[in-house]
Design a protein around this motif. Sequence first.
Motif, PDB file in Angstrom:
ATOM      1  N   ARG A  68      79.963   4.253 -22.157  1.00 27.12           N
ATOM      2  CA  ARG A  68      79.275   3.698 -23.260  1.00 27.12           C
ATOM      3  C   ARG A  68      79.233   2.330 -23.500  1.00 27.12           C
ATOM      4  O   ARG A  68      79.060   1.927 -24.618  1.00 27.12           O
ATOM      5  N   LEU A  69      79.526   1.812 -22.342  1.00 28.45           N
ATOM      6  CA  LEU A  69      79.532   0.069 -22.412  1.00 28.45           C
ATOM      7  C   LEU A  69      78.329  -0.320 -21.564  1.00 28.45           C
ATOM      8  O   LEU A  69      78.353   0.378 -20.411  1.00 28.45           O
ATOM      9  N   ARG A  70      77.680  -1.233 -22.001  1.00 28.05           N
ATOM     10  CA  ARG A  70      76.601  -1.560 -21.187  1.00 28.05           C
ATOM     11  C   ARG A  70      76.506  -3.063 -21.262  1.00 28.05           C
ATOM     12  O   ARG A  70      76.898  -3.961 -22.250  1.00 28.05           O
ATOM     13  N   VAL A  71      75.732  -3.865 -20.066  1.00 28.34           N
ATOM     14  CA  VAL A  71      75.594  -5.166 -20.150  1.00 28.34           C
ATOM     15  C   VAL A  71      74.211  -5.181 -20.285  1.00 28.34           C
ATOM     16  O   VAL A  71      73.444  -4.765 -19.734  1.00 28.34           O
ATOM     17  N   SER A  72      73.766  -6.327 -21.010  1.00 31.36           N
ATOM     18  CA  SER A  72      72.271  -6.393 -21.481  1.00 31.36           C
ATOM     19  C   SER A  72      71.996  -7.993 -21.108  1.00 31.36           C
ATOM     20  O   SER A  72      72.555  -8.762 -21.439  1.00 31.36           O
ATOM     21  N   ASP A  73      70.804  -7.965 -20.279  1.00 33.11           N
ATOM     22  CA  ASP A  73      70.318  -9.294 -20.212  1.00 33.11           C
ATOM     23  C   ASP A  73      69.027  -9.519 -21.182  1.00 33.11           C
ATOM     24  O   ASP A  73      68.269 -10.512 -20.983  1.00 33.11           O
ATOM     25  N   PHE A  74      68.793  -8.908 -22.246  1.00 32.20           N
ATOM     26  CA  PHE A  74      68.028  -8.773 -23.074  1.00 32.20           C
ATOM     27  C   PHE A  74      67.626 -10.293 -23.599  1.00 32.20           C
ATOM     28  O   PHE A  74      66.299 -10.898 -23.755  1.00 32.20           O
ATOM     29  N   GLU A  75      68.530 -10.926 -24.197  1.00 35.12           N
ATOM     30  CA  GLU A  75      68.463 -12.045 -24.354  1.00 35.12           C
ATOM     31  C   GLU A  75      67.950 -13.412 -23.755  1.00 35.12           C
ATOM     32  O   GLU A  75      67.377 -14.352 -23.735  1.00 35.12           O
ATOM     33  N   MET A  84      70.486 -15.618 -32.981  1.00 33.35           N
ATOM     34  CA  MET A  84      70.770 -13.892 -32.969  1.00 33.35           C
ATOM     35  C   MET A  84      69.605 -13.515 -34.042  1.00 33.35           C
ATOM     36  O   MET A  84      69.290 -12.254 -33.706  1.00 33.35           O
ATOM     37  N   LEU A  85      69.102 -14.052 -34.951  1.00 27.66           N
ATOM     38  CA  LEU A  85      68.003 -13.464 -35.790  1.00 27.66           C
ATOM     39  C   LEU A  85      66.800 -13.058 -35.016  1.00 27.66           C
ATOM     40  O   LEU A  85      66.084 -12.075 -35.140  1.00 27.66           O
ATOM     41  N   HIS A  86      66.303 -13.789 -34.014  1.00 28.34           N
ATOM     42  CA  HIS A  86      65.240 -13.516 -33.158  1.00 28.34           C
ATOM     43  C   HIS A  86      65.438 -12.537 -32.147  1.00 28.34           C
ATOM     44  O   HIS A  86      64.740 -11.674 -32.124  1.00 28.34           O
ATOM     45  N   THR A  87      66.641 -12.584 -31.514  1.00 25.84           N
ATOM     46  CA  THR A  87      67.259 -11.352 -30.764  1.00 25.84           C
ATOM     47  C   THR A  87      67.079 -10.141 -31.370  1.00 25.84           C
ATOM     48  O   THR A  87      66.707  -9.091 -30.987  1.00 25.84           O
ATOM     49  N   LEU A  88      67.783 -10.046 -32.763  1.00 27.29           N
ATOM     50  CA  LEU A  88      67.727  -8.924 -33.587  1.00 27.29           C
ATOM     51  C   LEU A  88      66.113  -8.360 -33.650  1.00 27.29           C
ATOM     52  O   LEU A  88      66.071  -7.176 -33.624  1.00 27.29           O
ATOM     53  N   GLU A  89      65.507  -9.350 -34.180  1.00 27.75           N
ATOM     54  CA  GLU A  89      63.980  -8.752 -34.543  1.00 27.75           C
ATOM     55  C   GLU A  89      63.502  -8.293 -33.138  1.00 27.75           C
ATOM     56  O   GLU A  89      62.893  -7.056 -33.235  1.00 27.75           O
ATOM     57  N   ALA A  90      63.618  -8.890 -32.073  1.00 27.56           N
ATOM     58  CA  ALA A  90      62.816  -8.266 -30.575  1.00 27.56           C
ATOM     59  C   ALA A  90      63.625  -7.026 -30.518  1.00 27.56           C
ATOM     60  O   ALA A  90      63.047  -6.048 -29.940  1.00 27.56           O
ATOM     61  N   LEU A  91      65.063  -6.847 -30.494  1.00 27.40           N
ATOM     62  CA  LEU A  91      65.604  -5.485 -30.373  1.00 27.40           C
ATOM     63  C   LEU A  91      65.141  -4.583 -31.104  1.00 27.40           C
ATOM     64  O   LEU A  91      64.940  -3.345 -30.625  1.00 27.40           O
ATOM     65  N   ARG A  92      64.756  -4.884 -32.337  1.00 23.21           N
ATOM     66  CA  ARG A  92      64.458  -3.957 -33.458  1.00 23.21           C
ATOM     67  C   ARG A  92      63.132  -3.066 -33.006  1.00 23.21           C
ATOM     68  O   ARG A  92      62.871  -1.864 -33.037  1.00 23.21           O
ATOM     69  N   ALA A  93      62.016  -4.192 -32.504  1.00 25.65           N
ATOM     70  CA  ALA A  93      60.915  -3.924 -32.147  1.00 25.65           C
ATOM     71  C   ALA A  93      60.905  -3.101 -30.762  1.00 25.65           C
ATOM     72  O   ALA A  93      60.104  -1.994 -30.496  1.00 25.65           O
TER      73      ALA A  93
END
Length: 191
Positions: A68-75, A84-93
Amino acid sequence: MTVGLFGGSFNPIHNGHTALGQWLVAHHLVDELWFLVSPQNPLKPAAGLLDDQARLRLARLAVGRKRRLRVSDFECHLPRPSYMLHTLEALRAAYPACDFVLVIGADNWHRFPQWFHSDEILRHHRLLVYPRPGFPIEEAALPPGVSLISTPLHDISSTQIRNAIANDPCYDGHGLDPRVWAEIKSQGYYL
């Protein structure tokens, strides 16, 4: 599903990072913990920062097959600087079924008012704040949605590790996953 987002440079990722992730999952504070590798923290200097792909590779080596641990390159795929605000908005979408909880250290909580639109982050997300030596937190003064968690203290930092690699010829990779240490040595990172 509740996803803990542990953002950072992870320059390099160390055993304290992964132990924290495992602790959060084991104590059912999150269903999964994502190590969100940041291309560049706007509040930190870029000097000495390995490129994104190198830090992602080190993080993937450290996480390995830990449950249950993952590495993310999303950002890494978002416009820079990385707020982080923009990252969180994009993740929610991108992941509307996930409840994202931000995991930050007490040192970052002390700087949190400097974060880009920190009030907006608090409006939409819960925060879990873990202790860091030298950064006391008054739990009663925390705003709603922000919780201090009693994780074990790991007296180790990426800065200490980079300094040891650069300056201590006897440094043996203490605090690093052996696979991470082997990759750092083979690539000559932080020398």
